[in-house]
Design a protein around this motif. Structure first.
Motif, PDB file in Angstrom:
ATOM      1  N   ARG B  62       0.867  -1.177   0.000  1.00  0.00           N
ATOM      2  CA  ARG B  62       0.000   0.000   0.000  1.00  0.00           C
ATOM      3  C   ARG B  62       0.902   1.224   0.000  1.00  0.00           C
ATOM      4  N   ALA B  63       1.397   1.544  -1.183  1.00  0.00           N
ATOM      5  CA  ALA B  63       2.362   2.640  -1.215  1.00  0.00           C
ATOM      6  C   ALA B  63       2.248   3.448  -2.479  1.00  0.00           C
ATOM      7  N   VAL B  64       2.632   4.709  -2.362  1.00  0.00           N
ATOM      8  CA  VAL B  64       2.720   5.587  -3.520  1.00  0.00           C
ATOM      9  C   VAL B  64       4.164   6.041  -3.611  1.00  0.00           C
ATOM     10  N   LEU B  65       4.776   5.847  -4.781  1.00  0.00           N
ATOM     11  CA  LEU B  65       6.175   6.224  -4.964  1.00  0.00           C
ATOM     12  C   LEU B  65       6.230   7.537  -5.723  1.00  0.00           C
ATOM     13  N   VAL B  66       6.947   8.501  -5.174  1.00  0.00           N
ATOM     14  CA  VAL B  66       7.039   9.805  -5.829  1.00  0.00           C
ATOM     15  C   VAL B  66       8.495  10.197  -5.953  1.00  0.00           C
ATOM     16  N   GLU B 116       0.522  18.633  -7.848  1.00  0.00           N
ATOM     17  CA  GLU B 116      -0.355  18.399  -6.697  1.00  0.00           C
ATOM     18  C   GLU B 116      -1.469  17.422  -7.046  1.00  0.00           C
ATOM     19  N   GLU B 117      -2.164  17.736  -8.135  1.00  0.00           N
ATOM     20  CA  GLU B 117      -3.337  16.925  -8.470  1.00  0.00           C
ATOM     21  C   GLU B 117      -2.970  15.475  -8.736  1.00  0.00           C
ATOM     22  N   SER B 118      -1.950  15.270  -9.567  1.00  0.00           N
ATOM     23  CA  SER B 118      -1.593  13.894  -9.898  1.00  0.00           C
ATOM     24  C   SER B 118      -1.197  13.101  -8.665  1.00  0.00           C
ATOM     25  N   ILE B 119      -0.377  13.711  -7.827  1.00  0.00           N
ATOM     26  CA  ILE B 119       0.098  12.980  -6.641  1.00  0.00           C
ATOM     27  C   ILE B 119      -1.069  12.692  -5.705  1.00  0.00           C
ATOM     28  N   MET B 120      -1.900  13.688  -5.444  1.00  0.00           N
ATOM     29  CA  MET B 120      -3.006  13.473  -4.509  1.00  0.00           C
ATOM     30  C   MET B 120      -3.995  12.443  -5.065  1.00  0.00           C
ATOM     31  N   ASN B 121      -4.148  12.398  -6.378  1.00  0.00           N
ATOM     32  CA  ASN B 121      -5.022  11.380  -6.979  1.00  0.00           C
ATOM     33  C   ASN B 121      -4.501   9.987  -6.721  1.00  0.00           C
TER      34      ASN B 121
END
Lengths: 475, 398
Positions: B62-66, B116-121
């Protein structure tokens, strides 16, 4: 990942550039065994389908078809560029990337800058725009030139202003070869000083190089190779000066080996941006960390080791020796002694099998013998790239923003004043439209200003480091 | 109760990989030193917390990589996929082409708003996969540009968008002698911003981790991989499931929901005199301590030492400041293991040092032009300094 475009100007710039492209191809060939066009290669090369006529034919993925260098070659004489186009690298360059003339600049900065500048401005802009369009995300222009001549010095610095106006977001890294004392071009001090003003004002970062230092390094290597003091043989292809692999081959042109050193400098500078590692360093980080004030953007560089011996297991002692050498004055690419001057900032870019503990150990060991400016006592920027250069198991590039550049500039100014006082050869410059005596005066004053900045910093060397009083907070 | 992890920058992503790997390896460890039922409950809880199920049976973190440039995230994604045991979601990665250049201002003021939008999505998608969201775990470094600047921006956004969920930031404190020259600037800007938007800051210092590798583990040539694995091991032993009620078999404890925040006594804080750093302290005063015990004999362990009132500030009773979590299930093959999480003066000296160095550099105005270029002005620096001096003073007065 980002791309960079190399702009090589003048005889010196193009010869170094040629060595650079040769080494770059070798490096990528060694790393990229499968022949897939990946992001690392795309930083300096385009992949082109040569069967397609005209401008299309760029392939962004898949197998490598034909690699084209992201380069613009400029020279006001045809000799050097023609030689490149007839040599083994001819397929790497696109004929549309060249701008040449026949008459040359006559070792006159004013001819290069004012005459050829205005003559070729549109063409230059067009080629630059084209090369930028081929890039997905252009990060950096690398300009290679010499300071002492006419084309590299004059036209080379003319295009700095062009780049600044046309591509303000793209970094301008300039590799400048400064004339040594015994330079045979009489007017080289004039050309250099006039060029310096442009570098001061329009370059993001300058890497000054000195022919004499390069020559000394080569002599040292030759001595070591031929003296037989080394027990085991040197690994082939591991000389920082080698291009073709065989260690004992006599270099045909004296400048070949010297140019290879500079080419290696550029490759190592960009390695952490192109290849993976545990601590990456992108090109925009160089300027961010090493340029504390906009005018002080001259970086002294040193490359070690100069060769690798054939033992497979590199004992720690040898690794540590590599770090020590990086700070010795014999390894610097200009006449400078960073250990006895003041550091504003220092970057260590490592390649190959070096880990963070090796880095820490050596920084701790060497720190006491180096002087850093009071507000940057631990001013180290480090990077670790996993991919070593061809033929080496590891290497180190040290970049120092250090007041040891000052003597080079002061000497240049002295040589300039000697000529200028007698007004020697001045008429060659003044007869060019746009050149007046004030141009010279402005250039000298720009250099004097820079020297004064370094003087002020040096004055703080012996002062005790005091902490500024902190903010006091009402609790 | 699930935790969504956000890994930012090179450091965040490299560590994130090691953390998930450690969590997975531990939960699938056959020697749990407990009953089968116990082990299964533990596994299920760990799985729910950190992984979601994919069709072909491979758990997805459960992760988001940025990251603002692709090399590290590509490496991280492929390392996980290659292991064959767990992986990251195919679409959980947000990446750009050009990094932040070690510039906090660039990470915060340019990359932040732009993406912002892409990451928060992406984060929202991950949140929707959770049955119940415990909170966010954000892994970032302080020294660079993306982890620090973009990390601060994202945390702020999470505060705005998910104000009811807890946010814990795992911050990596850089080596004292430089990894990045402007690391002190980046650090104070990060800390001051996080102080306003994060619920808890869990700190690991590279110097400390390095010492552990060198002295305790005797590793000769220490790589960042070694350091990250030590860190992952520590985090794993804190975040793996534990009992929520004594003797119960329900692994429901929400690790992010502990009382990290300090409740001042009802009568108000005692009046404080001038802060002085040279107090000849014997203990670092604590506001709160948490001990986590795993493995054999957890119920008979003697924790009296932790309840000594000399450890705690005068306006707190040890009973309010000390907590224990226990589980019989061993962690990562260690028969007995203990972890201590502490909110104390331990970080006072490092914090003070960083603020001091940043202040000295700021006084000479070095590098400031790199920040003002992207909208961070001298006033922003001064605000950060002010806030951090207050934090230093508050801790000093414990």
């Amino acid at each position: 990942m980002t791309q960079s475009v190399v702009v090589q100007v003048g005889q010196c710039g193009n010869q170094i550039g040629c060595c650079f492209w040769d080494l770059a191809l070798r490096e990528h060939a060694a790393v990229n065994q499968k022949g897939i066009y990946d992001e690392a290669i795309s930083s300096f090369f385009r992949n082109v389908d040569t069967r397609v006529v005209g401008d299309g034919g760029s392939i962004s993925k898949g197998k490598i078809c034909s690699l084209k260098a992201r380069a613009v070659l400029i020279d006001m004489e045809e000799g050097v560029v023609n030689e490149i186009l007839q040599g083994p690298l001819r397929d790497v360059f696109d004929s549309k990337q060249l701008i040449t003339d026949i008459s040359g600049s006559g070792n006159n900065w004013a001819v290069g800058h004012k005459v050829f500048g205005s003559l070729y401005q549109e063409q230059i802009l067009e080629k630059l725009r084209k090369s930028a369009e081929h890039c997905d995300c252009l990060q950096c222009f690398f300009i290679i030139h010499s300071m002492g001549g006419g084309t590299g010095s004059g036209l080379g610095t003319f295009l700095l202003k062009l780049l600044e106006d046309e591509f303000p977001e793209v970094y301008r890294f300039v590799t400048s070869v400064y004339p040594s004392g015994e330079d045979d071009v009489i007017t080289s001090p004039y050309n250099s000083i006039l060029a310096m003003k442009e570098l001061n004002e329009h370059a993001d970062c300058v890497l000054p190089i000195d022919n004499q230092s390069l020559f000394d390094i080569i002599s040292k290597i030759d001595l070591m190779v031929n003296s037989g003091k080394l027990g085991t043989t040197i690994k082939p292809k591991s000389l920082v000066t080698s291009s073709a692999g065989a260690v004992k081959k006599r270099h045909q042109k004296p400048f070949d080996a010297m140019n290879n050193i500079v080419a290696n400098l550029l490759l190592n500078l960009t390695s952490s941006a192109r290849f993976e590692g545990s601590l990456n360093m992108d090109l925009n980080e160089i300027s961010m960390n090493l340029v504390p004030f906009p005018q002080l953007h001259y970086l002294v560089s040193s490359l070690t080791p100069l060769y690798t011996l054939a033992d497979v297991n590199i004992p720690t002692r040898r690794l540590d020796q590599m770090f020590s050498d990086a700070f010795s004055k014999d390894h610097q690419l200009i006449r400078a002694d960073p250990k006895h001057s003041l550091y504003l900032a220092c970057a260590l870019m490592l390649r190959g099998n070096v880990q963070v503990s090796d880095l820490r150990r050596n920084i701790e060991r060497l720190k006491p013998s180096l002087q850093f400016v009071s507000w940057n006592q631990e001013g180290w920027k480090t990077s670790l790239c996993s991919v070593p250069p061809v033929g080496h198991s590891h290497s180190l590039l040290a970049l120092a923003n250090n007041t040891c550049v000052k003597p080079t500039f002061m000497e240049l100014k002295e040589r300039f004043m000697r000529l200028y006082k007698k007004k020697a050869h001045l008429h060659h410059y003044l007869q060019i439209e746009g050149m007046e005596e004030s141009s010279f005066m402005e250039a000298v004053s720009s250099l004097s200003g820079l020297i004064e900045e370094y003087n002020q910093l040096d004055a703080t060397k012996s002062m005790p480091v005091e902490d500024f009083p902190r903010l006091s907070i009402a609790v | 109760m699930s935790i969504v992890t956000v890994q930012l920058g090179q450091c965040g992503n490299q560590i994130g990989f090691e953390v998930f790997d450690a969590l997975y390896t531990d939960s699938h460890c056959p020697q749990g030193l407990c009953s089968k039922r116990e082990n299964e409950a533990y596994q299920a809880s760990c799985k729910e917390r950190f992984f979601s199920e994919e069709e072909n049976g491979v758990p997805v973190a459960r992760a988001v990589l940025v990251d603002m440039e692709p090399k590290v995230t590509n490496q991280t994604l492929s390392k996980a996929a290659q292991s064959g045991r767990w992986k990251y979601g195919q679409h959980s990665c947000f990446c750009q082409k050009q990094g932040s250049g070690n510039n906090w201002a660039y990470g915060y003021s340019v990359h932040g708003p732009r993406h912002e939008e892409s990451i928060m999505n992406l984060i929202q998608k991950e949140v929707e996969k959770c049955d119940s969201l415990s909170g966010f775990f954000i892994i970032m470094s302080m020294a660079g540009g993306t982890g620090s600047g973009l990390g601060a921006f994202v945390t702020q956004n999470l505060q705005d968008q998910y104000s009811n969920s807890l946010k814990m930031n795992q911050i990596i404190w850089p080596y004292g002698t430089g990894e990045v020259i402007v690391q002190n600037y980046n650090s104070i800007l990060t800390l001051s911003h996080l102080y306003r938007s994060s619920d808890a800051l869990l700190v690991h210092e590279n110097d400390a981790l390095h010492k552990i590798c060198a002295k305790l583990m005797n590793i000769k040539q220490i790589s960042f991989s070694d350091i990250n694995q030590v860190l992952a091991h520590q985090l794993g032993s804190v975040f793996q499931p534990t009992y929520s009620v004594e003797g119960s078999c329900h692994y429901r404890r929400n690790p992010l929901g502990i009382d990290w925040q300090v409740r001042p006594p009802l009568s108000g804080l005692p009046t404080l005199g001038k802060a002085s750093l040279n107090r000849g302290l014997h203990f670092n005063m604590s506001i709160a301590n948490l001990v986590i015990l795993r493995g054999k004999d957890v119920h008979s362990a003697d924790l009296g030492g932790f309840k000594d009132s000399a450890l705690y500030t005068s306006w707190l009773e040890p009973i309010n400041a000390f907590n224990v979590w226990k589980t019989q299930r061993a962690f990562s093959k260690y028969e007995k293991s203990a972890a201590l999480v502490s909110n104390s003066q331990f970080l006072l000296k490092p914090l003070d040092t960083i603020v001091g160095k940043a202040w000295n550099m700021f006084a000479s105005k070095a590098y400031i032009h790199q920040y003002t270029k992207f909208g961070i002005e001298e006033e922003d620096f001064l605000d950060s300094f002010t806030l951090l001096e207050q934090v230093v003073a508050s801790y000093c007065n414990l």
